[in-house]
Design a protein around this motif. Structure first.
Motif, PDB file in Angstrom:
ATOM      1  N   ASN A 149       0.789  -1.242   0.000  1.00 19.83           N
ATOM      2  CA  ASN A 149       0.000   0.000   0.000  1.00 19.83           C
ATOM      3  C   ASN A 149       0.824   1.296   0.000  1.00 19.83           C
ATOM      4  O   ASN A 149       0.285   2.383   0.181  1.00 19.83           O
ATOM      5  CB  ASN A 149      -0.970   0.072   1.196  1.00 19.83           C
ATOM      6  N   THR A 150       2.135   1.175  -0.137  1.00 20.08           N
ATOM      7  CA  THR A 150       3.014   2.338  -0.232  1.00 20.08           C
ATOM      8  C   THR A 150       2.715   3.469   0.759  1.00 20.08           C
ATOM      9  O   THR A 150       2.326   4.569   0.363  1.00 20.08           O
ATOM     10  CB  THR A 150       2.956   2.962  -1.656  1.00 20.08           C
TER      11      THR A 150
ATOM     12  N   GLU B  67       0.820  13.713  -0.612  1.00 24.87           N
ATOM     13  CA  GLU B  67      -0.605  13.401  -0.430  1.00 24.87           C
ATOM     14  C   GLU B  67      -1.466  13.854  -1.622  1.00 24.87           C
ATOM     15  O   GLU B  67      -2.584  13.388  -1.789  1.00 24.87           O
ATOM     16  CB  GLU B  67      -1.134  13.998   0.875  1.00 24.87           C
TER      17      GLU B  67
ATOM     18  N   SER C 135      -1.302  11.201  -7.544  1.00 26.58           N
ATOM     19  CA  SER C 135      -2.173  10.091  -7.938  1.00 26.58           C
ATOM     20  C   SER C 135      -1.522   8.785  -7.485  1.00 26.58           C
ATOM     21  O   SER C 135      -0.345   8.744  -7.139  1.00 26.58           O
ATOM     22  CB  SER C 135      -2.333  10.077  -9.447  1.00 26.58           C
ATOM     23  N   LYS C 136      -2.325   7.728  -7.498  1.00 25.74           N
ATOM     24  CA  LYS C 136      -1.841   6.427  -7.046  1.00 25.74           C
ATOM     25  C   LYS C 136      -0.597   5.996  -7.808  1.00 25.74           C
ATOM     26  O   LYS C 136       0.353   5.480  -7.224  1.00 25.74           O
ATOM     27  CB  LYS C 136      -2.939   5.385  -7.257  1.00 25.74           C
TER      28      LYS C 136
ATOM     29  N   ARG D  76       2.368   7.942  -6.648  1.00 25.88           N
ATOM     30  CA  ARG D  76       2.767   7.523  -5.289  1.00 25.88           C
ATOM     31  C   ARG D  76       3.573   6.243  -5.352  1.00 25.88           C
ATOM     32  O   ARG D  76       4.590   6.086  -4.672  1.00 25.88           O
ATOM     33  CB  ARG D  76       1.536   7.270  -4.427  1.00 25.88           C
ATOM     34  N   LYS D  77       3.088   5.312  -6.167  1.00 20.39           N
ATOM     35  CA  LYS D  77       3.784   4.037  -6.318  1.00 20.39           C
ATOM     36  C   LYS D  77       5.193   4.285  -6.842  1.00 20.39           C
ATOM     37  O   LYS D  77       6.156   3.665  -6.405  1.00 20.39           O
ATOM     38  CB  LYS D  77       2.977   3.200  -7.299  1.00 20.39           C
TER      39      LYS D  77
ATOM     40  N   GLY E  26      -3.337  -1.634  -7.694  1.00 19.08           N
ATOM     41  CA  GLY E  26      -4.050  -0.376  -7.846  1.00 19.08           C
ATOM     42  C   GLY E  26      -3.597   0.483  -9.007  1.00 19.08           C
ATOM     43  O   GLY E  26      -3.990   1.634  -9.109  1.00 19.08           O
ATOM     44  N   LEU E  27      -2.766  -0.047  -9.873  1.00 16.65           N
ATOM     45  CA  LEU E  27      -2.303   0.752 -11.008  1.00 16.65           C
ATOM     46  C   LEU E  27      -3.099   0.406 -12.271  1.00 16.65           C
ATOM     47  O   LEU E  27      -3.630  -0.696 -12.396  1.00 16.65           O
ATOM     48  CB  LEU E  27      -0.818   0.486 -11.266  1.00 16.65           C
TER      49      LEU E  27
END
Lengths: 238, 245
Positions: A82-83, A131, A134-135, A138-139, A162-163
């Motif tokens: 979940n990074t 924060e 985007s996902k 973040r990854k 989630g990518l």
């Protein structure tokens, strides 16, 4: 580079990891697959010195996880599930923080940040707080975190979760590019990923290794389909 | 190579100023410190000193310091960033030190920002500035005690609110330990020696002589031991949790 011997971890009555052993050499990308709760994350956390095994040990790049946790952590880049990242920091200050912890300062720090920013294509979000990313970004920041200081061992817990398909492909390409000179463990739920990035894989179920081989071998045993094989080894034992 | 404790401290301190927390804290602290000091019979007393302000500190810190301390570890655990932190080559001891010192420095800044009060009393009369300096040193040590307790509370829970309440409760035990009404209750079932021991645990008791400008060895020893003890407890606790889970 990674030698895992008989790792065991018990949480109360649950045997989360029950005697796992394997080795990963330089140039190997080991895929860790298994149903949810099979013990993948716990095994990876033990190797990264985030939790102590009840039995067994592992040696990373010559350092024992029980005796030389700092040496192990210097040799490992670890991406948690979940990074989780410090959301209030900007990308560049976060990467700078990791550099400094790894002993890179001054010009070295600047060079290292430039390198990972280029490898992970982060130049557009350098001054954005994490924060607000985007996902996918973040990854990528998470992956950049593991690359700082160029550790010889990478442990990536579900790096593609989630990518979107393009982002997944980017991450896989990134892993492939580094594969030749590192020892990498990647956990995943996605069977096709094994083909795309791993040259070897381990199926883990209820804390035990139930299959160890190449994705091609798995396919052969499953009669042409990896998911059939996966179902057979994980369902057949319930 | 830069000390990792220092790196952690720098990150933490920066974090305070990128969120509203620091500004809210400074505003509330400075507002109450000034308001309560000058609202009290400060002018009527016709004495140029900061006695009123230093009297106020133990109660003001009781609610404000846990607000700074509560997030130190609880937030890391809640968001999972503690996994990132400890997957990097930094020891628990250094991380704990770094965070503690960052929070303590921040409170020191808040204390320093009360300097207009010092200027005011110097303008109004001629106070003994050594006494005031001793009071500030005492105030900083006092804050260190509250902070050490708060950091420990923050490490045992992943919920900052629980951590806040827990630290206020524990700190108030140490604040009110030498209050006559508390001692009166304890007197009924504790021996005289134990009663004295309880009384000696009070933050306020040890602040008393510093506030009057007297730096005594036993007060310093108390503060140093108290702070070291709780900081060590935090490190031991976090290490234990790492091994278990």
């Amino acid at each position: 580079m990674i030698e895992v011997t008989n790792l065991k971890k018990v949480f109360g009555p649950i045997r989360a990891v029950d005697g796992v052993s394997f080795t990963v050499n330089q140039g190997d990308v080991l895929g860790f697959i298994g149903p949810n709760g099979a013990g993948k994350t716990t095994t990876m956390r033990m190797i990264a010195c985030l939790t102590r095994p009840n039995e067994g040990t592992a040696r990373i790049n010559g350092h024992d996880i029980l005796k030389d946790s700092l040496g192990v952590r210097k040799s490992i880049g670890y991406l948690p599930e979940n990074t989780p990242l410090y959301g209030e920091m900007t990308t560049i200050s976060f990467l700078g923080f990791v550099c400094e912890i790894r002993g890179l300062v001054g010009a070295e720090k600047v060079r290292e940040i430039e390198r990972v920013v280029q490898v992970c294509s982060l130049s557009e979000v350098l001054y954005q707080t994490i924060e607000t990313l985007s996902k996918g970004y973040r990854k990528r920041v998470g992956l950049a975190l593991t690359l700082i200081g160029d550790p010889p061992v990478l442990i990536l817990d579900d790096p593609t979760a989630g990518l979107d398909p393009n982002q997944k492909r980017d991450v896989r390409r990134l892993i492939n590019n580094m594969a030749s000179y590192k020892a990498i463990i990647v956990s995943t739920h996605i069977l096709e990923e094994l083909d795309a990035i791993c040259n070897r894989s381990i199926v883990i179920h209820r804390g035990r290794i139930v299959a160890d081989g190449t994705p091609a071998e798995f396919r052969e045993q499953g009669g042409g389909r990896i998911d059939d094989f996966f179902e057979a080894v994980t369902r057949g034992r319930e | 190579m830069m000390n990792t404790a220092l790196v952690v401290m720098k990150r933490e301190l920066r974090g305070y100023f990128t969120t509203p927390l620091a500004y809210v804290f400074l505003f509330v602290f400075l507002f109450f410190a000034n308001f309560m000091t000058f609202r009290s019979p400060f002018f009527e007393a016709r004495q140029a000193d900061l006695r009123v302000f230093f009297d106020l500190l133990p109660v003001l810190f009781l609610f404000l310091v846990p607000a700074i301390g509560m997030k130190l570890w609880a937030e890391e655990r809640k968001s999972g960033t503690i996994e990132v932190l400890f997957s990097l080559p930094v020891t628990v001891g250094r991380a704990v030190m770094g965070k503690f010192i960052a929070a303590w420095l921040f409170i020191a800044v808040a204390l320093l920002l009360t300097f207009p009060m010092v200027i005011t009393v110097n303008y109004l009369g001629s106070p003994d500035n050594w006494v005031i300096a001793a009071g500030y040193i005492g105030g900083l040590l006092l804050a260190g005690c509250y902070l050490a307790v708060s950091m420990f509370c923050s490490s045992i829970t992943a919920n900052p609110v629980v951590s806040f309440i827990l630290s206020v409760v524990i700190c108030s035990l140490f604040v009110f330990a030498d209050y006559p009404s508390v001692l009166l209750v304890l007197e009924s079932f504790l021996s005289a020696a134990m009663l004295e021991a309880v009384e000696n645990l009070s933050f306020v008791l040890h602040f008393e002589s510093l506030r009057r400008g007297v730096i005594e060895f036993r007060d310093m020893a108390f503060y140093v031991l108290f702070i070291t003890g709780w900081v060590l407890a935090t490190a031991v606790w976090i290490n234990g949790r790492r091994e278990a889970g």
